[in-house]
Design an enzyme around this catalytic site. Structure first.
Site, PDB file in Angstrom:
ATOM      1  N   GLY A   1      42.487  40.875  39.814  1.00 26.53           N
ATOM      2  CA  GLY A   1      41.171  40.532  40.350  1.00 26.53           C
ATOM      3  C   GLY A   1      41.194  40.523  41.866  1.00 26.53           C
ATOM      4  O   GLY A   1      41.114  41.561  42.527  1.00 26.53           O
ATOM      5  N   GLY A   2      41.339  39.329  42.442  1.00 30.79           N
ATOM      6  CA  GLY A   2      41.233  39.148  43.889  1.00 30.79           C
ATOM      7  C   GLY A   2      41.993  40.155  44.739  1.00 30.79           C
ATOM      8  O   GLY A   2      41.447  40.704  45.705  1.00 30.79           O
TER       9      GLY A   2
ATOM     10  N   GLU B   1      36.213  34.728  32.083  1.00 30.73           N
ATOM     11  CA  GLU B   1      34.963  34.304  32.730  1.00 30.73           C
ATOM     12  C   GLU B   1      33.773  34.577  31.816  1.00 30.73           C
ATOM     13  O   GLU B   1      32.807  33.814  31.779  1.00 30.73           O
ATOM     14  CB  GLU B   1      34.820  35.014  34.086  1.00 30.73           C
ATOM     15  CG  GLU B   1      35.787  34.429  35.110  1.00 30.73           C
ATOM     16  CD  GLU B   1      36.253  35.396  36.179  1.00 30.73           C
ATOM     17  OE1 GLU B   1      35.610  36.444  36.396  1.00 30.73           O
ATOM     18  OE2 GLU B   1      37.303  35.108  36.794  1.00 30.73           O
TER      19      GLU B   1
ATOM     20  N   SER C   1      46.429  36.087  39.074  1.00 29.37           N
ATOM     21  CA  SER C   1      46.993  35.904  40.412  1.00 29.37           C
ATOM     22  C   SER C   1      48.119  36.881  40.744  1.00 29.37           C
ATOM     23  O   SER C   1      49.091  36.521  41.418  1.00 29.37           O
ATOM     24  CB  SER C   1      47.447  34.453  40.612  1.00 29.37           C
ATOM     25  OG  SER C   1      46.325  33.596  40.608  1.00 29.37           O
TER      26      SER C   1
ATOM     27  N   HIS D   1      36.880  38.883  28.774  1.00 27.69           N
ATOM     28  CA  HIS D   1      37.468  38.273  29.978  1.00 27.69           C
ATOM     29  C   HIS D   1      37.170  36.769  29.946  1.00 27.69           C
ATOM     30  O   HIS D   1      36.097  36.360  29.502  1.00 27.69           O
ATOM     31  CB  HIS D   1      36.882  38.918  31.233  1.00 27.69           C
ATOM     32  CG  HIS D   1      37.588  38.491  32.482  1.00 27.69           C
ATOM     33  ND1 HIS D   1      37.326  37.286  33.094  1.00 27.69           N
ATOM     34  CD2 HIS D   1      38.563  39.087  33.217  1.00 27.69           C
ATOM     35  CE1 HIS D   1      38.108  37.166  34.156  1.00 27.69           C
ATOM     36  NE2 HIS D   1      38.869  38.244  34.248  1.00 27.69           N
TER      37      HIS D   1
ATOM     38  N   GLY E   1      42.717  33.615  39.354  1.00 25.92           N
ATOM     39  CA  GLY E   1      42.063  33.212  40.599  1.00 25.92           C
ATOM     40  C   GLY E   1      42.572  31.889  41.160  1.00 25.92           C
ATOM     41  O   GLY E   1      41.935  31.288  42.016  1.00 25.92           O
TER      42      GLY E   1
ATOM     43  N   ASN F   1      39.928  44.635  38.548  1.00 26.59           N
ATOM     44  CA  ASN F   1      38.681  43.997  38.109  1.00 26.59           C
ATOM     45  C   ASN F   1      37.990  43.422  39.341  1.00 26.59           C
ATOM     46  O   ASN F   1      38.414  42.394  39.867  1.00 26.59           O
ATOM     47  CB  ASN F   1      39.005  42.879  37.101  1.00 26.59           C
ATOM     48  CG  ASN F   1      37.763  42.072  36.737  1.00 26.59           C
ATOM     49  OD1 ASN F   1      36.637  42.504  36.996  1.00 26.59           O
ATOM     50  ND2 ASN F   1      37.965  40.903  36.140  1.00 26.59           N
ATOM     51  N   TRP F   2      36.940  44.106  39.772  1.00 25.51           N
ATOM     52  CA  TRP F   2      36.260  43.672  41.005  1.00 25.51           C
ATOM     53  C   TRP F   2      35.294  42.509  40.795  1.00 25.51           C
ATOM     54  O   TRP F   2      34.713  42.011  41.750  1.00 25.51           O
ATOM     55  CB  TRP F   2      35.517  44.866  41.629  1.00 25.51           C
ATOM     56  CG  TRP F   2      36.414  45.785  42.393  1.00 25.51           C
ATOM     57  CD1 TRP F   2      37.767  45.682  42.544  1.00 25.51           C
ATOM     58  CD2 TRP F   2      36.012  46.951  43.115  1.00 25.51           C
ATOM     59  NE1 TRP F   2      38.237  46.719  43.322  1.00 25.51           N
ATOM     60  CE2 TRP F   2      37.178  47.511  43.690  1.00 25.51           C
ATOM     61  CE3 TRP F   2      34.792  47.592  43.338  1.00 25.51           C
ATOM     62  CZ2 TRP F   2      37.157  48.662  44.470  1.00 25.51           C
ATOM     63  CZ3 TRP F   2      34.757  48.738  44.105  1.00 25.51           C
ATOM     64  CH2 TRP F   2      35.935  49.270  44.674  1.00 25.51           C
ATOM     65  N   LYS F   3      35.095  42.130  39.554  1.00 22.88           N
ATOM     66  CA  LYS F   3      34.164  41.022  39.260  1.00 22.88           C
ATOM     67  C   LYS F   3      32.823  41.280  39.968  1.00 22.88           C
ATOM     68  O   LYS F   3      32.397  42.423  40.059  1.00 22.88           O
ATOM     69  CB  LYS F   3      34.771  39.675  39.645  1.00 22.88           C
ATOM     70  CG  LYS F   3      36.208  39.518  39.147  1.00 22.88           C
ATOM     71  CD  LYS F   3      36.695  38.113  39.246  1.00 22.88           C
ATOM     72  CE  LYS F   3      38.182  38.080  38.934  1.00 22.88           C
ATOM     73  NZ  LYS F   3      38.656  36.767  38.562  1.00 22.88           N
TER      74      LYS F   3
ATOM     75  N   GLU G   1      45.885  37.279  29.888  1.00 27.13           N
ATOM     76  CA  GLU G   1      45.504  36.615  31.135  1.00 27.13           C
ATOM     77  C   GLU G   1      45.419  35.113  30.896  1.00 27.13           C
ATOM     78  O   GLU G   1      44.367  34.617  30.458  1.00 27.13           O
ATOM     79  CB  GLU G   1      44.141  37.127  31.606  1.00 27.13           C
ATOM     80  CG  GLU G   1      44.118  38.598  31.932  1.00 27.13           C
ATOM     81  CD  GLU G   1      43.029  38.893  32.956  1.00 27.13           C
ATOM     82  OE1 GLU G   1      43.381  39.368  34.040  1.00 27.13           O
ATOM     83  OE2 GLU G   1      41.853  38.629  32.690  1.00 27.13           O
TER      84      GLU G   1
HETATM   85  C1  PEP Z   1      41.029  38.763  36.565  1.00 23.22           C
HETATM   86  O1  PEP Z   1      39.907  38.384  36.886  1.00 23.22           O
HETATM   87  O2  PEP Z   1      41.166  39.501  35.584  1.00 23.22           O
HETATM   88  C2  PEP Z   1      42.155  38.292  37.354  1.00 23.22           C
HETATM   89  C3  PEP Z   1      43.361  38.471  36.876  1.00 23.22           C
HETATM   90  O3  PEP Z   1      41.878  37.684  38.556  1.00 23.22           O
HETATM   91  P1  PEP Z   1      42.941  37.285  39.721  1.00 23.22           P
HETATM   92  O4  PEP Z   1      43.882  38.453  39.874  1.00 23.22           O
HETATM   93  O5  PEP Z   1      42.107  37.038  40.926  1.00 23.22           O
HETATM   94  O6  PEP Z   1      43.666  36.080  39.225  1.00 23.22           O
END
Ligand code: PEP
Length: 249
Positions: free
Chosen positions: A234-235, A98, A213, A96, A174, A9-11, A168
Site C-alpha cells: 500500500g503506502g 478495509e 507495511s 481487502h 498501514g 494497492n494505491w487505495k 495481509e
Molecule cells: C494494503 O493496503 O494492502 C497494504 C498492505 O497497505 P500497507 O502496505 O500500507 O500496509
C-alpha cells in the site's frame, strides 16, 4: 504468471494527474522488468490514465481495487467485474481488510465476487488476514482459513487454483508493524496446505503474496521467505522511488 508478483494497492490515492506524474518518474528510473509480475491497482477512475502511461511497457499489468458482486443494476457508485474487464483490468482485489471492516464486505460476498470476476475473465486477488486480537487469541489460522474457504466457495478446484491469495494481517496494514518473514512463512504454509486439500497438486504453483507495511527496507527479506510468492504493497507503492526499489528487490 511469473513469480514473484509485486502488487501496488494505491487505495484512494493518486487521481489521473498524480498518476501521470508518478509514472514519469517511475518509468524513467525503472528499466524493463523481467522475471517477475508487476501490477498496479489504482482507483478505478485512474485506471485509464495508468494504462495510457504504461502503453509502451506491456510488462506492467493493471487491476481494480473492488467490484460489486452483481453483474449490473441500481447500485450507485459501484462497478461490475465485466466493466472492469472491459476497461482493461486483468486483476481485482477482493476482501481487502478495509473493504471488510469499513464497507461491510462479508465472507460470502468475497465468494460471489471471485465467481463474477472469473466469469468475466479477471483474476481475483483474494485478501485474507487476522485482526490483532484474533492473533493474540491464537486464532490466526482459523480466521485465515475461514476467509479462504468462503472466498473460494463457489469455485470448482480448477477455478480456485487460478485465484491469487494475499495474506495481509490486519495489524500490519498501514501501521508500520510488519510480520517477520518467519510469521509470513508459517501462515503461508498453512494456507498452502489447506489449498492442497482444496485444489490438489496445483496448490504448489498458486501464488500467495504477503502484505502489511512492506517497504524498501524489508521487501527483499520477505520475498526470500519460503512460501512467499510476492508482495501486496500500500503506502510504499505511492512513491516512485520506493516502488522502484521494491519492484527490483
Ligand atoms: C494494503 O493496503 O494492502 C497494504 C498492505 O497497505 P500497507 O502496505 O500500507 O500496509
Amino acid at each position: 504468471m511469473l513469480k514473484p508478483i509485486l502488487a501496488a494497492n494505491w487505495k484512494m490515492h493518486h487521481g489521473p494527474t498524480e498518476a501521470r506524474a508518478f509514472f514519469r518518474d517511475f518509468l524513467a528510473h525503472t528499466p524493463r522488468v523481467t522475471g517477475r509480475t508487476v501490477v498496479f491497482f489504482p482507483p478505478a477512475i485512474t485506471l485509464r490514465a495508468v494504462q495510457e502511461a504504461l502503453q509502451d511497457r506491456p510488462e506492467f499489468l493493471t487491476g481494480v481495487q473492488h467490484v460489486h458482486d452483481q453483474a449490473s443494476g441500481a447500485f450507485t457508485g459501484e462497478i461490475s467485474a465485466g466493466m472492469a474487464r472491459d476497461a482493461g483490468a486483468r486483476m481485482a482485489l477482493v476482501g481487502h481488510s478495509e473493504r471488510r471492516t469499513l464497507f461491510g464486505e462479508t465472507d460470502e460476498a468475497t465468494g460471489r465476487k471471485c465467481e463474477m470476476l472469473l466469469r468475466a475473465g479477471v483474476i481475483p486477488m483474494l485478501c485474507v488476514g487476522e485482526r490483532l486480537e484474533e492473533r493474540e487469541q491464537g486464532m490466526t489460522e482459523q480466521v485465515v482459513l475461514r476467509q479462504l474457504e468462503a472466498g473460494l466457495a463457489p469455485l470448482d478446484a480448477a477455478q480456485a487454483a487460478t485465484v491469487l491469495i494475499a495474506y495481509e494481517p490486519v495489524w500490519a496494514i498501514g501501521t508500520g508493524r510488519t510480520a517477520t518473514p518467519e510469521d509470513a512463512t508459517t501462515v503461508h504454509g498453512a494456507i498452502r496446505r489447506w489449498l492442497r486439500e482444496r485444489v490438489g497438486e496445483k496448490a504448489a504453483t498458486m501464488a500467495i503474496l504477503y502484505g502489511g507495511s512492506v517497504n524498501r527496507g524489508n521487501a527483499k527479506l520477505l520475498l526470500a521467505a519460503p512460501d512467499v510468492d510476492g508482495l501486496l504493497v500500500g503506502g510504499a507503492s505511492l512513491d516512485p522511488s520506493n516502488w522502484t526499489a521494491i519492484v527490483n528487490a
